[in-house]
Write an enzyme that holds these catalytic residues in place. Structure first.
Site, PDB file in Angstrom:
ATOM      1  N   CYS A 102      22.108  50.705 -58.908  1.00 13.74           N
ATOM      2  CA  CYS A 102      22.629  51.877 -59.596  1.00 13.74           C
ATOM      3  C   CYS A 102      21.860  52.145 -60.880  1.00 13.74           C
ATOM      4  O   CYS A 102      21.477  53.284 -61.165  1.00 13.74           O
ATOM      5  CB  CYS A 102      24.114  51.691 -59.892  1.00 13.74           C
ATOM      6  SG  CYS A 102      24.904  53.167 -60.577  1.00 13.74           S
ATOM      7  N   CYS A 200      32.897  49.607 -59.725  1.00 12.83           N
ATOM      8  CA  CYS A 200      33.531  50.907 -59.892  1.00 12.83           C
ATOM      9  C   CYS A 200      34.108  51.486 -58.609  1.00 12.83           C
ATOM     10  O   CYS A 200      35.260  51.910 -58.572  1.00 12.83           O
ATOM     11  CB  CYS A 200      32.539  51.882 -60.507  1.00 12.83           C
ATOM     12  SG  CYS A 200      31.058  52.194 -59.529  1.00 12.83           S
TER      13      CYS A 200
END
Length: 356
Positions: A102, A200
């Protein structure tokens, strides 16, 4: 040109980053990346990374600081570059490090792309790390943060020299306590906002359940085999497990049992004792060297095999386009799919992916 694009997650760290840079006289533009649809989330803090309320928090901070602000929807790119590889790794018996993908593969790529459009020379994030230019070698280097308890250099090992030439980490020389105090001093709307430590997009859900919801036909009954070769239980797929796991095995052996190996081809989970998790070597592939050219001979380094792992000294030796890492002492639960990062003191040399 002194314009800086600041990645704003809606949390206190990125808010302080923007506030500090504005205080230093830079022309600041804030940007939030909307990465995941949290509409089905049960509670505000079940898992967080730029959800709708976090975008609103970032917008409030930008309004407070009187800086331009943009929110960009990157849900498709996030799923393709981070979530899908995460699921693929678990299905093949590996344990991924999605935050690395990410950060370097998505966030910094997009930050630089948008920065170019906005004619911003640099991009800044709230990472706890430090970047510097080595004048002798001409290479950009990453060093650990002052606050070693918050240091996030591990997640940044895959950044390119081009990305690092644009990167700023204003929190690298601050402690978390100092950051909170600065947030209060600047009256930032998120000064008291708690942190989220969870991955997340899982939102607190076990990875096996998360994967099965998205790939319904992935469930496949397999065997759990002990050190003696005995089938002691069944399971619904290796994607529910990771090396070193002890909980939720469904085995009563009288002594603690851990996952020691995953065979995705035969859908077998092998369990054993804690001693069987110990080993002194591993292979690391796809290594990105940051602070030095790729070594042609053996080097010494302190090696971290997961984010919260205590570094351990080792020899790192080139071998068939990858590297063999030989530790001075046995390590517990070396896990294929995780990132291995090499340090000398506080200097990040580089890192790669554990393959075996």
């Amino acid at each position: 040109m002194n314009r800086i694009l600041v990645a704003m997650s809606g949390g206190v760290d990125s808010a302080v980053t923007a506030a500090l840079l504005k205080e230093q006289g830079y022309d600041i533009v804030g940007m939030t990346m909307h990465l995941w649809d949290y509409s089905a989330r049960k509670s505000r803090h079940a898992g967080r990374c730029c959800a709708s309320e976090d975008i609103e928090d970032a917008r409030r901070v930008a309004h407070h600081l009187q800086i331009p602000y943009y929110a960009i929807n990157l849900q498709h790119e996030f799923y393709r570059q981070v979530v899908q590889p995460f699921m693929d790794d678990y299905i093949t018996g590996r344990t991924p490090s999605p935050c690395v993908n990410c950060n370097s593969g998505l966030k910094f790529t997009e930050l630089v792309r948008v920065a170019d459009k906005l004619r911003a020379l640099h991009v800044a994030t709230g990472h706890y790390a430090r970047v510097e230019l080595n004048q002798k070698t001409g290479r950009y280097q990453i060093r650990k943060a002052k606050d070693l308890n918050k240091d996030q250099s591990y997640f940044l090992f895959n950044l390119t020299q081009q990305q690092l030439s644009r990167a700023m980490f204003p929190l690298g020389d601050l402690t978390k306590t100092e950051v909170r105090e600065l947030a209060r001093r600047h009256n930032l709307p998120v000064a008291q906002k708690p942190e989220s430590q969870q991955l997340c997009f899982l939102q607190g859900e076990p990875q096996g359940v998360f994967i099965q919801k998205r790939i319904p036909n992935i469930a496949r009954e397999g065997s759990m085999i002990d050190a003696g070769g005995n089938v002691v239980a069944s399971h619904e797929g290796v994607h529910h497990f990771t090396i070193g796991q002890r909980r939720h095995l469904g085995v009563a052996a009288g002594v603690p049992q851990y996952v020691i190996a995953l065979d995705h081809t035969n859908n077998v989970v092998r369990i054993g004792s804690n001693e069987e998790l110990m080993t002194d070597s591993m292979r690391v592939d796809r290594v990105n060297w940051i602070s030095m050219e790729a070594p042609q001979d053996k080097i010494r380094a302190n090696v971290r095999i997961r984010y919260k792992h205590e570094e351990s000294p080792a020899n790192v030796t080139p071998a068939n386009s990858g590297y063999v890492v030989q530790f001075d002492q046995d390590q517990r639960a070396i896990t294929p799919g995780q990132a291995a990062v090499f340090y000398q003191d506080d200097l990040l040399l580089g890192g790669g992916w554990i393959s075996s």
